[in-house]
Design a protein around this motif. Sequence first.
Motif, PDB file in Angstrom:
ATOM      1  N   UNK A 184       0.987  -1.111   0.100  1.00 19.03           N
ATOM      2  CA  UNK A 184      -0.086   0.049   0.090  1.00 19.03           C
ATOM      3  C   UNK A 184       0.912   1.235   0.053  1.00 19.03           C
ATOM      4  N   UNK A 185       1.872   1.167   0.846  1.00 17.50           N
ATOM      5  CA  UNK A 185       2.594   2.462   0.902  1.00 17.50           C
ATOM      6  C   UNK A 185       3.498   2.550  -0.310  1.00 17.50           C
ATOM      7  N   UNK A 186       3.863   1.456  -0.976  1.00 20.25           N
ATOM      8  CA  UNK A 186       4.808   1.612  -2.265  1.00 20.25           C
ATOM      9  C   UNK A 186       3.870   1.983  -3.294  1.00 20.25           C
ATOM     10  N   UNK A 187       2.478   1.743  -3.399  1.00 22.30           N
ATOM     11  CA  UNK A 187       1.691   2.241  -4.762  1.00 22.30           C
ATOM     12  C   UNK A 187       1.655   3.618  -4.178  1.00 22.30           C
ATOM     13  N   UNK A 188       1.184   3.975  -3.161  1.00 19.84           N
ATOM     14  CA  UNK A 188       1.074   5.500  -2.777  1.00 19.84           C
ATOM     15  C   UNK A 188       2.446   6.177  -3.180  1.00 19.84           C
ATOM     16  N   UNK A 189       3.644   5.773  -2.745  1.00 20.43           N
ATOM     17  CA  UNK A 189       4.707   6.512  -3.128  1.00 20.43           C
ATOM     18  C   UNK A 189       4.898   6.636  -4.850  1.00 20.43           C
ATOM     19  N   UNK A 190       4.740   5.475  -5.374  1.00 26.36           N
ATOM     20  CA  UNK A 190       4.822   5.475  -6.868  1.00 26.36           C
ATOM     21  C   UNK A 190       3.871   6.489  -7.638  1.00 26.36           C
ATOM     22  N   UNK A 191       2.532   6.503  -7.121  1.00 22.83           N
ATOM     23  CA  UNK A 191       1.798   7.403  -7.560  1.00 22.83           C
ATOM     24  C   UNK A 191       1.839   8.785  -7.329  1.00 22.83           C
ATOM     25  N   UNK A 192       2.537   9.120  -6.378  1.00 20.16           N
ATOM     26  CA  UNK A 192       3.034  10.377  -5.990  1.00 20.16           C
ATOM     27  C   UNK A 192       4.221  10.741  -7.041  1.00 20.16           C
ATOM     28  N   UNK A 193       4.979  10.059  -7.223  1.00 17.25           N
ATOM     29  CA  UNK A 193       6.420  10.324  -7.871  1.00 17.25           C
ATOM     30  C   UNK A 193       5.990  10.486  -9.482  1.00 17.25           C
ATOM     31  N   UNK A 194       5.201   9.399 -10.004  1.00 20.92           N
ATOM     32  CA  UNK A 194       5.208   9.519 -11.457  1.00 20.92           C
ATOM     33  C   UNK A 194       3.781  10.048 -11.861  1.00 20.92           C
ATOM     34  N   UNK A 195       2.743  10.448 -10.908  1.00 17.19           N
ATOM     35  CA  UNK A 195       1.472  10.749 -11.398  1.00 17.19           C
ATOM     36  C   UNK A 195       1.630  12.252 -11.596  1.00 17.19           C
ATOM     37  N   UNK A 196       0.689  12.419 -12.768  1.00 11.98           N
ATOM     38  CA  UNK A 196       0.516  14.009 -13.096  1.00 11.98           C
ATOM     39  C   UNK A 196       0.271  14.916 -11.856  1.00 11.98           C
ATOM     40  N   UNK A 197       0.690  16.160 -12.010  1.00 12.62           N
ATOM     41  CA  UNK A 197       0.279  17.092 -11.071  1.00 12.62           C
ATOM     42  C   UNK A 197      -0.343  18.302 -11.715  1.00 12.62           C
ATOM     43  N   UNK A 198      -1.053  18.959 -11.001  1.00 18.45           N
ATOM     44  CA  UNK A 198      -2.096  20.141 -11.575  1.00 18.45           C
ATOM     45  C   UNK A 198      -2.285  20.845 -10.450  1.00 18.45           C
ATOM     46  N   UNK A 199      -1.774  22.004 -10.364  1.00 17.91           N
ATOM     47  CA  UNK A 199      -1.918  22.892  -9.195  1.00 17.91           C
ATOM     48  C   UNK A 199      -3.097  24.281  -9.537  1.00 17.91           C
TER      49      UNK A 199
END
Length: 116
Positions: free
Chosen positions: A17-32
């Motif tokens: 669970x933690x690994x999936x969250x970290x990977x999503x934060x690292x490679x996921x698109x960001x929009x502010x």
Amino acid sequence: MYYTLLITVFITAAFLVVAAYVVAKLIGPRSYNPVKGEPYECGIPTYGQSWLPVHVGYYLFAILFLMFDVETVFLYPWAVAVKAMGPMALATIGFFMLVLVFGLAYAWRKGALEWK
């Protein structure tokens, strides 16, 4: 011995669970963009309140649907294992069906199946 296996499963699950969250934060698109925080992103501003009351008939229909959906879920394993269980299985499922038929008759009599 069994506790070691159980602890290993929990640690592995937490790690995944933690690994999936970290990977999503690292490679996921960001929009502010501040527009992303609004309730609707269709570009049309809302007028009035966004929370509208829903007719109780929808809830009753959903509960009835779930009741008969759960019935189907319980009927399948019974149908698979009915030979091994003998006549007691028939009596048990008969009682189960009787309770469901009484529930349907009650809902029908109260008018829960009619759209007004």
